[in-house]
Design a protein around this motif. Structure first.
Motif, PDB file in Angstrom:
ATOM      1  N   GLU A  22       0.684  -1.211   0.084  1.00  0.00           N
ATOM      2  CA  GLU A  22       0.135   0.057  -0.015  1.00  0.00           C
ATOM      3  C   GLU A  22       0.867   1.376   0.129  1.00  0.00           C
ATOM      4  N   LYS A  23       2.040   1.060   0.462  1.00  0.00           N
ATOM      5  CA  LYS A  23       3.050   2.585   0.506  1.00  0.00           C
ATOM      6  C   LYS A  23       3.286   2.652  -0.812  1.00  0.00           C
ATOM      7  N   LEU A  24       3.483   1.851  -1.647  1.00  0.00           N
ATOM      8  CA  LEU A  24       3.727   2.290  -3.091  1.00  0.00           C
ATOM      9  C   LEU A  24       2.757   3.086  -3.747  1.00  0.00           C
ATOM     10  N   THR A  25       1.306   2.801  -3.191  1.00  0.00           N
ATOM     11  CA  THR A  25       0.250   3.311  -4.018  1.00  0.00           C
ATOM     12  C   THR A  25      -0.339   4.278  -3.358  1.00  0.00           C
ATOM     13  N   SER A  26       0.279   4.623  -2.316  1.00  0.00           N
ATOM     14  CA  SER A  26       0.117   5.890  -1.298  1.00  0.00           C
ATOM     15  C   SER A  26       1.038   6.877  -1.636  1.00  0.00           C
ATOM     16  N   THR A  46       2.149  -3.067 -17.480  1.00  0.00           N
ATOM     17  CA  THR A  46       2.306  -1.314 -17.437  1.00  0.00           C
ATOM     18  C   THR A  46       1.646  -0.752 -16.176  1.00  0.00           C
ATOM     19  N   LEU A  47       2.254   0.201 -15.574  1.00  0.00           N
ATOM     20  CA  LEU A  47       1.709   0.795 -14.573  1.00  0.00           C
ATOM     21  C   LEU A  47       1.878   2.319 -14.714  1.00  0.00           C
ATOM     22  N   ARG A  48       1.194   3.099 -13.731  1.00  0.00           N
ATOM     23  CA  ARG A  48       1.162   4.428 -13.837  1.00  0.00           C
ATOM     24  C   ARG A  48       2.135   4.976 -12.757  1.00  0.00           C
ATOM     25  N   HIS A  83       5.602  11.057  -4.883  1.00  0.00           N
ATOM     26  CA  HIS A  83       4.963  10.197  -5.897  1.00  0.00           C
ATOM     27  C   HIS A  83       4.170   9.068  -5.367  1.00  0.00           C
ATOM     28  N   ARG A  84       3.639   8.229  -6.396  1.00  0.00           N
ATOM     29  CA  ARG A  84       2.980   6.962  -6.052  1.00  0.00           C
ATOM     30  C   ARG A  84       2.947   6.403  -7.414  1.00  0.00           C
ATOM     31  N   VAL A  85       2.440   5.146  -7.456  1.00  0.00           N
ATOM     32  CA  VAL A  85       2.002   4.402  -8.675  1.00  0.00           C
ATOM     33  C   VAL A  85       0.716   3.769  -8.448  1.00  0.00           C
ATOM     34  N   ALA A  86       0.199   3.865  -9.660  1.00  0.00           N
ATOM     35  CA  ALA A  86      -1.123   3.054  -9.843  1.00  0.00           C
ATOM     36  C   ALA A  86      -1.247   1.640 -10.750  1.00  0.00           C
ATOM     37  N   ILE A  87      -1.655   0.934 -10.222  1.00  0.00           N
ATOM     38  CA  ILE A  87      -1.770  -0.460 -11.037  1.00  0.00           C
ATOM     39  C   ILE A  87      -3.146  -0.045 -11.859  1.00  0.00           C
ATOM     40  N   THR A  88      -2.793  -0.722 -13.153  1.00  0.00           N
ATOM     41  CA  THR A  88      -3.822  -0.395 -14.190  1.00  0.00           C
ATOM     42  C   THR A  88      -4.057  -1.969 -14.654  1.00  0.00           C
ATOM     43  N   GLY A  89      -3.491  -3.000 -14.144  1.00  0.00           N
ATOM     44  CA  GLY A  89      -3.632  -4.275 -15.022  1.00  0.00           C
ATOM     45  C   GLY A  89      -2.561  -5.185 -14.455  1.00  0.00           C
ATOM     46  N   PRO A  90      -2.194  -6.296 -15.151  1.00  0.00           N
ATOM     47  CA  PRO A  90      -1.206  -7.091 -15.143  1.00  0.00           C
ATOM     48  C   PRO A  90       0.119  -6.704 -14.897  1.00  0.00           C
ATOM     49  N   VAL A  91       1.068  -6.479 -14.123  1.00  0.00           N
ATOM     50  CA  VAL A  91       2.497  -5.944 -14.147  1.00  0.00           C
ATOM     51  C   VAL A  91       3.423  -6.761 -13.167  1.00  0.00           C
TER      52      VAL A  91
END
Length: 99
Positions: A31-35, A53-55, A82-90
């Motif tokens: 969760e730390k990476l998506t926050s 792919t991720l954002r 910054h943060r990352v957002a998962i958009t599908g398989p990665v």
């Protein structure tokens, strides 16, 4: 007002690798990476996407939202929010460097 910094295209010449995260997937990502978070002072990150792919998102205004795809990497300057957002398989990891 938050100002954007340009993402560096390369690590500084004196930067040396000292650690890497485990590999993460769309199912197993902390969760730390998506926050919103920052790298520590003096620590550079290199986000490496091996599959999928991720954002990569830097808050604004204006917000910067970049797609990072298989075979690509983004250099993250020290203390960049910054943060990352998962958009599908990665499948990805983060390498850490110090000067």
């Amino acid at each position: 007002m938050t100002m954007h910094t340009l993402l560096p295209r390369a690590l500084p010449p004196a930067a040396r690798h000292y650690s890497s995260s485990p590999h993460f997937t769309e199912v197993r990502v902390p969760e730390k990476l998506t926050s919103l978070h920052r790298t520590k002072p003096g620590v550079w990150g290199r986000l490496v996407v091996e599959q999928g792919t991720l954002r990569f998102i830097e808050p604004g205004p204006p917000e910067r939202d970049l797609a990072v795809s298989e075979g690509e990497a983004i250099i993250i300057a020290p203390e960049l929010l910054h943060r990352v957002a998962i958009t599908g398989p990665v499948y990805f990891l983060i390498e850490f460097y110090r000067e």
